[in-house]
Design an enzyme around this catalytic site. Structure first.
Site, PDB file in Angstrom:
ATOM      1  N   GLY A 506       0.828  -1.193   0.000  1.00  0.00           N
ATOM      2  CA  GLY A 506       0.000   0.000   0.000  1.00  0.00           C
ATOM      3  C   GLY A 506       0.863   1.243   0.000  1.00  0.00           C
ATOM      4  O   GLY A 506       2.088   1.180   0.091  1.00  0.00           O
ATOM      5  N   GLY A 508       0.791   5.407   1.397  1.00  0.00           N
ATOM      6  CA  GLY A 508       0.097   6.464   2.132  1.00  0.00           C
ATOM      7  C   GLY A 508       0.776   7.788   1.878  1.00  0.00           C
ATOM      8  O   GLY A 508       1.730   7.867   1.105  1.00  0.00           O
ATOM      9  N   GLY A 509       0.320   8.811   2.508  1.00  0.00           N
ATOM     10  CA  GLY A 509       0.868  10.141   2.305  1.00  0.00           C
ATOM     11  C   GLY A 509       2.319  10.245   2.736  1.00  0.00           C
ATOM     12  O   GLY A 509       3.035  11.139   2.307  1.00  0.00           O
ATOM     13  N   PHE A 510       2.761   9.316   3.592  1.00  0.00           N
ATOM     14  CA  PHE A 510       4.107   9.470   4.127  1.00  0.00           C
ATOM     15  C   PHE A 510       5.054   8.362   3.690  1.00  0.00           C
ATOM     16  O   PHE A 510       6.084   8.155   4.283  1.00  0.00           O
ATOM     17  CB  PHE A 510       4.059   9.546   5.642  1.00  0.00           C
ATOM     18  CG  PHE A 510       2.871   8.836   6.205  1.00  0.00           C
ATOM     19  CD1 PHE A 510       2.914   7.486   6.419  1.00  0.00           C
ATOM     20  CD2 PHE A 510       1.692   9.533   6.459  1.00  0.00           C
ATOM     21  CE1 PHE A 510       1.800   6.832   6.909  1.00  0.00           C
ATOM     22  CE2 PHE A 510       0.590   8.868   6.958  1.00  0.00           C
ATOM     23  CZ  PHE A 510       0.638   7.521   7.178  1.00  0.00           C
ATOM     24  N   GLY A 511       4.675   7.599   2.682  1.00  0.00           N
ATOM     25  CA  GLY A 511       5.576   6.574   2.189  1.00  0.00           C
ATOM     26  C   GLY A 511       4.831   5.327   1.738  1.00  0.00           C
ATOM     27  O   GLY A 511       3.612   5.343   1.616  1.00  0.00           O
ATOM     28  N   VAL A 513       4.366   0.907   1.899  1.00  0.00           N
ATOM     29  CA  VAL A 513       4.542  -0.295   2.710  1.00  0.00           C
ATOM     30  C   VAL A 513       4.803  -1.481   1.781  1.00  0.00           C
ATOM     31  O   VAL A 513       4.107  -1.655   0.784  1.00  0.00           O
ATOM     32  CB  VAL A 513       3.275  -0.610   3.540  1.00  0.00           C
ATOM     33  CG1 VAL A 513       3.581  -1.682   4.569  1.00  0.00           C
ATOM     34  CG2 VAL A 513       2.749   0.630   4.206  1.00  0.00           C
ATOM     35  N   LYS A 527       8.224  -0.432   5.988  1.00  0.00           N
ATOM     36  CA  LYS A 527       7.659   0.882   5.685  1.00  0.00           C
ATOM     37  C   LYS A 527       8.799   1.806   5.311  1.00  0.00           C
ATOM     38  O   LYS A 527       9.720   2.022   6.084  1.00  0.00           O
ATOM     39  CB  LYS A 527       6.946   1.394   6.931  1.00  0.00           C
ATOM     40  CG  LYS A 527       6.457   2.792   6.802  1.00  0.00           C
ATOM     41  CD  LYS A 527       5.188   2.829   6.046  1.00  0.00           C
ATOM     42  CE  LYS A 527       4.838   4.269   5.705  1.00  0.00           C
ATOM     43  NZ  LYS A 527       3.548   4.370   5.086  1.00  0.00           N
ATOM     44  N   ASP A 624      -7.446   5.671  20.651  1.00  0.00           N
ATOM     45  CA  ASP A 624      -8.081   5.501  19.340  1.00  0.00           C
ATOM     46  C   ASP A 624      -8.290   4.026  19.048  1.00  0.00           C
ATOM     47  O   ASP A 624      -7.954   3.537  17.979  1.00  0.00           O
ATOM     48  CB  ASP A 624      -7.256   6.174  18.252  1.00  0.00           C
ATOM     49  CG  ASP A 624      -8.080   6.389  16.980  1.00  0.00           C
ATOM     50  OD1 ASP A 624      -9.322   6.345  17.060  1.00  0.00           O
ATOM     51  OD2 ASP A 624      -7.482   6.580  15.908  1.00  0.00           O
TER      52      ASP A 624
END
Ligand SMILES: *[C@@H]1O[C@H](CO)[C@@H](O)[C@H](O)[C@H]1NC(C)=O
Ligand SMILES: *[C@@H]1O[C@H](CO)[C@@H](O)[C@H](O)[C@H]1NC(C)=O
Ligand SMILES: *[C@@H]1O[C@H](CO)[C@@H](O)[C@H](O)[C@H]1NC(C)=O
Ligand SMILES: *[C@@H]1O[C@H](CO)[C@@H](O)[C@H](O)[C@H]1NC(C)=O
Ligand SMILES: *[C@@H]1O[C@H](CO)[C@@H](O)[C@H](O)[C@H]1NC(C)=O
Ligand SMILES: *[C@@H]1O[C@H](CO)[C@@H](O)[C@H](O)[C@H]1NC(C)=O
Ligand SMILES: *[C@@H]1O[C@H](CO)[C@@H](O)[C@H](O)[C@H]1NC(C)=O
Ligand SMILES: *[C@@H]1O[C@H](CO)[C@@H](O)[C@H](O)[C@H]1NC(C)=O
Length: 812
Positions: A506, A508-511, A513, A527, A624
């Site tokens: 996958g 994401g905005g920060f790198g 996986v 990651k 969370d």
């Protein structure tokens, strides 16, 4: 009784009854108002007189209130800054037409003495609640030398204007009382701001806290669709012309009693008086959620009240600081992926649907342009970042153009209005493909987000660890500090087949996986952070080093990290079965979870949480906990992940108060969502929601805006009260092998989501309840579904099943 005496008696009686029946509504220079005397408007609705907020107090204020409503709801205070003292307080009208309050010593002028001279002045309390000074010889009803409606306190009632007289510069705004017993001006003010497209702004001192958005023709942008319960009863108006700009909240039937008030705690509330039940019913208030905080998601960020996470970047934008963003420090906002290409004219627009429009303070408005002209004008002006309709009535018209950073956008499930965002052509293409992304892609992205947050933390941990290594001997480093293995870049390169696309799980905005396989055969998740993602995290180092020390079979483990050159890579155990929500809430896949597995998952999460709360060396509150943060290993063992919002408690602290509420609606305890107070019991609440979700296979919905009866908690509670709690069980489970176990889990789930934090069990008791056959108390009504309950929290009949023995604690 002598003749004279009885005459005197009769005389007194007549005088007394006369003075009662002719309660006056006017004040003249010869008849001041003193003591407990009141003026009463001619139809009796309003009274004006002296009052003290507390009975013990000597301070006297002149004010207006509803005559017939018990409990003196004061709507206006004349001398809020300058109370007079004692029983000698007098309100008088001078012969030159100024109003004055005095106690003999101090004099407080309510209306300026230098006001326009009035021939024969008279002050009168009108039926609308307005206290006015006029010339008694002029009967023209609308011309007043002075009126209390021009100097509002904290309350707006029908007939009042919130806003500006542009000719005189008069600015009518609402300022809260300092406290419920002190009418002096507090810190909170609701005022109409004229810049750009006018909107209501809510201030705490100099800090902007909330805005209504511009008027759309129907209502304020933040209130579309008109979600108020009693819409038919109201006539909201917004007037914007050369002479004045104001908002008013009128009523259709004059006998409707309603008020808008800014309370001392900083909440703006709308009430309606319900005669039949004799109560003020609060039918609307703000702030009512995280997205009601001004610019919660920073520039170009969009806030979704039901979203998880609540902040996302607008299409074509990415987090400015991905690391901070992942940790939900979102105030930095987002930056454009591709620069606009204004001169070549290739830019275009995408529609951002159902929004509270961005802050209009710096926007420019033209009320006559068509939408096409608006688009063209925006495209022509290289500083224009987006546009929208100024008026949405009918097919809509007018034009708002933004030329600065877009701030404070909220996106609604329904309601709001369309906003047109300017993007470079590359980003427009990208959007449409993102819109149609497949379910798998969504899954991968959500997985990567979950992993991403952990990974950011880990990378900081690695970084911090490295620093620690370099500074050994420093007092900060204790002997038992855990060492985090450093991997070599070539090793990771080999494990992931040179970061090949086939290995990608996958992005994401920060790198990205990747899945990897070490030479020894161990599977790992890798990651690789994008190059810019480590900024601004120094202050989190300590906290993250602690998080990195957590070791438990029900927590996701990080294996190490790799820091070479500008590479920031994190390695953690591979979770082949992704996250719990991908099983629970998806048809077909949910059948893979039979009751036995679900029960194991519940127990596993309880153990992980117990470790965080009590058994680890630190007291950690996750904050969370939710289905998407529970990852599953190959044997479907649950592992809690995402400590991005966790808080570590020192020795004897038991709860925290935070102004920044983070987390996910639907899982948040009432005291946390409403008051920002979190404790281990807030996690217990989330765990309870999770139990009920695992049993039912249904998502709990946030109830701030939705109908409460759609809420899973209310539904479970209803079934429980009716003794039908087995109906809660996911349809895909045809025959649970242990019915008592199901019932016990429902009961524990309900105990965990009780309204009051102190009523909820702590995790050690929860673990005991789930495991051993101890007797369980009857649950009370859950948080968030009590406001319609008729007060019957005592439930006698319930889901008892004979198999559950009720005999103290037994070991198991
Ligand atoms: C009006 O009357 C008050 C009290 O009598 C006095 O203090 C004030 O100066 C007068 N104002 C003018 C403009 O005459
Ligand atoms: C605004 O103030 C001026 C000056 O006091 C007054 O003449 C005018 O009537 C006011 N306008 C409105 C609409 O109230
Ligand atoms: C509210 O009104 C008062 C009086 O007109 C004014 O001094 C103050 O600046 C206003 N506050 C805001 C936030 O507009
Ligand atoms: C207003 O704000 C100031 C500074 O933040 C604070 O000291 C004061 O207590 C506040 N007043 C009220 C009435 O809340
Ligand atoms: C206004 O409300 C009152 C009380 O509910 C009712 O008696 C009256 O008929 C209403 N008037 C109109 C014009 O609807
Ligand atoms: C305009 O397009 C040309 C060719 O595609 C490109 O080289 C140039 O950089 C663009 N101009 C701007 C201001 O982006
Ligand atoms: C609004 O736009 C119209 C049409 O483009 C233009 O004629 C008019 O001058 C504009 N008005 C203002 C106040 O800019
Ligand atoms: C572009 O928009 C900005 C901000 O609205 C404005 O100041 C400027 O005059 C506009 N430029 C043109 C050429 O219209």
């Amino acid at each position: 009784m002598s003749y004279a005496k009885s005459f005197l008696f009769l005389f007194t009686f007549v005088f007394w009854s006369l003075s009662l029946s002719v309660s006056r509504d006017t004040l003249t220079p010869s008849q001041p108002l003193s003591g407990d005397e009141t003026l009463v408007s001619s139809d009796g609705t309003f009274s004006l007189g002296f009052f003290s907020p507390t009975s013990s107090e000597n301070n006297r204020y002149i004010g207006t209130w509803y005559t017939r409503i018990p409990g003196q709801s004061v709507i206006w205070v004349g001398n809020r800054k300058n109370p007079v003292s004692g029983p000698t307080a007098v309100l008088m009208l001078t012969s030159n037409g100024s109003l004055l309050v005095t106690d003999g010593n101090s004099k407080v002028f309510l209306s300026s003495p230098s006001m326009v001279a009035v021939g024969k002045p008279v002050a009168q309390l009108l039926d609308a609640g307005n206290f006015v000074i006029r010339d008694s010889q002029i009967t023209d009803s609308d011309s007043f030398a002075w009126q209390s409606f021009d100097y509002p306190t904290d309350t707006l009632i029908p007939g009042m204007k919130l806003g500006w007289n542009l000719t005189s510069g008069l600015n009518r705004n609402l300022t809260a009382w300092s406290s419920s017993t002190d009418p002096s001006p507090g810190n909170y003010t609701l005022a109409l701001d004229l810049r750009g497209d006018p909107q209501l702004l809510f201030w705490n001192g100099h800090i902007l806290q909330w805005r209504s958005g511009p008027w759309t023709g129907l209502d304020f942008s933040s209130q579309l669709p008109v979600t108020l319960t009693y819409t038919d009863a109201f006539a909201f108006h917004f007037v914007n012309n050369k002479e004045e700009v104001y908002y008013s909240a009128g009523v259709v039937n004059k006998s409707t009693i309603t008020r808008l008030v800014v309370n001392p705690r900083g909440v703006t509330e709308r009430y309606i008086w319900l005669d039949e039940s004799s109560v003020w019913n609060r039918y609307w208030y703000t702030p009512s959620g995280q997205c009601d905080v001004y610019a919660a998601c920073g520039p170009y960020g969009s806030c979704d009240p039901n979203g998880s996470p609540m902040c996302s970047c607008l299409q074509g934008f990415e987090p400015k600081s991905p690391a901070n963003w992942a940790l939900r420090y979102t105030s930095d906002g987002c930056v454009r992926k591709t620069k606009l290409d204004c001169r070549n004219g290739t830019d275009g627009f995408v529609t951002v649907p159902r929004t509270l429009l961005p802050d209009t303070v710096t926007a420019t408005v033209n009320r006559t342009m068509s939408l096409d002209e608006c688009r063209a004008a925006c495209l022509r002006n290289c500083s224009c970042t987006g546009f929208s309709r100024a008026d949405i009535r009918g097919s809509g018209s007018g034009c708002i153009m933004w030329s600065m950073d877009l701030m404070d956008i909220t996106s609604y499930l329904d309601g709001g209005q369309d906003f047109y965002l300017r993007l470079a052509v590359e980003d427009i293409g990208l959007i449409s493909s993102q819109f149609h992304k497949s379910g798998d892609a969504t899954l991968a992205v959500s997985l990567s987000v979950v992993l991403g947050v952990i990974s950011i933390l880990v990378s900081v941990a690695c970084y911090a660890w490295r620093k620690l290594k370099w500074t050994r001997g420093n007092a900060f480093v204790k002997e038992d500090d855990m060492e985090m293995p450093l991997f070599e870049f070539v090793e990771i390169e080999a494990a992931t087949n040179n970061f090949s696309n086939e290995n990608k799980l996958g992005e994401g905005g920060f790198g990205s996986v990747y899945k990897g396989k070490m030479r020894e055969g161990q599977e790992i998740a890798v990651k690789r952070l994008s190059k810019t993602s480590l900024q601004g995290l120094d202050e989190l180092k300590t906290e993250v080093v602690l998080v990195a020390k957590l070791q438990h079979r029900n927590l996701v483990r990080l294996l190490g990290c790799c820091l070479e050159g500008d590479e920031r890579i994190l390695i953690y155990e591979f979770m082949p079965n992704k996250s719990l929500d991908t099983f629970l809430f998806e048809k077909r896949r949910n059948a893979l979870l039979d009751w036995k597995k679900r029960h194991q998952i519940i127990i596993g999460i309880a153990r992980g949480l117990l470790y965080l709360h009590q058994d680890s060396r630190f007291r950690i509150i996750h904050r969370d906990l939710k289905a998407s943060n529970i990852l599953l290993d190959k044997d479907m063992n649950p592992k809690i992940s995402d400590f991005g919002m966790a808080r570590i408690f020192g020795g004897d602290e038991t709860d925290f108060n935070t102004r920044k509420v983070v987390g996910t609606y639907g899982y948040m305890s009432p005291e946390y969502a409403m008051d920002g107070i979190f404790s281990v019991k807030s996690d217990v609440f989330s765990f309870g929601v999770l139990i009920l979700e695992i049993i039912s296979g249904k998502k709990n919905k946030a109830t701030y805006y939705a109908e409460p009866q759609l809420n899973l908690l209310s539904y479970a509670w209803k079934l429980w009260k009716e003794g039908k709690c087995l109906e809660l069980l996911d349809e895909s489970i045809s025959s649970p092998d242990s019915i008592p176990e199901v019932v016990r889990c429902v009961q524990v789930g309900l105990l965990c989501v009780e309204e009051r934090a102190e009523d909820r069990p702590d995790m050690s008791l929860v673990a005991l309840m789930l495991g051993a056959k101890i007797s369980l108390p009857q649950p009370k009504a859950p948080g968030f579904c009590t406001y319609r309950s008729s007060g019957d929290t005592e439930v006698s009949s319930s889901c008892t099943v004979n198999d559950i023995t009720v005999t103290g604690i037994e070991d198991q």
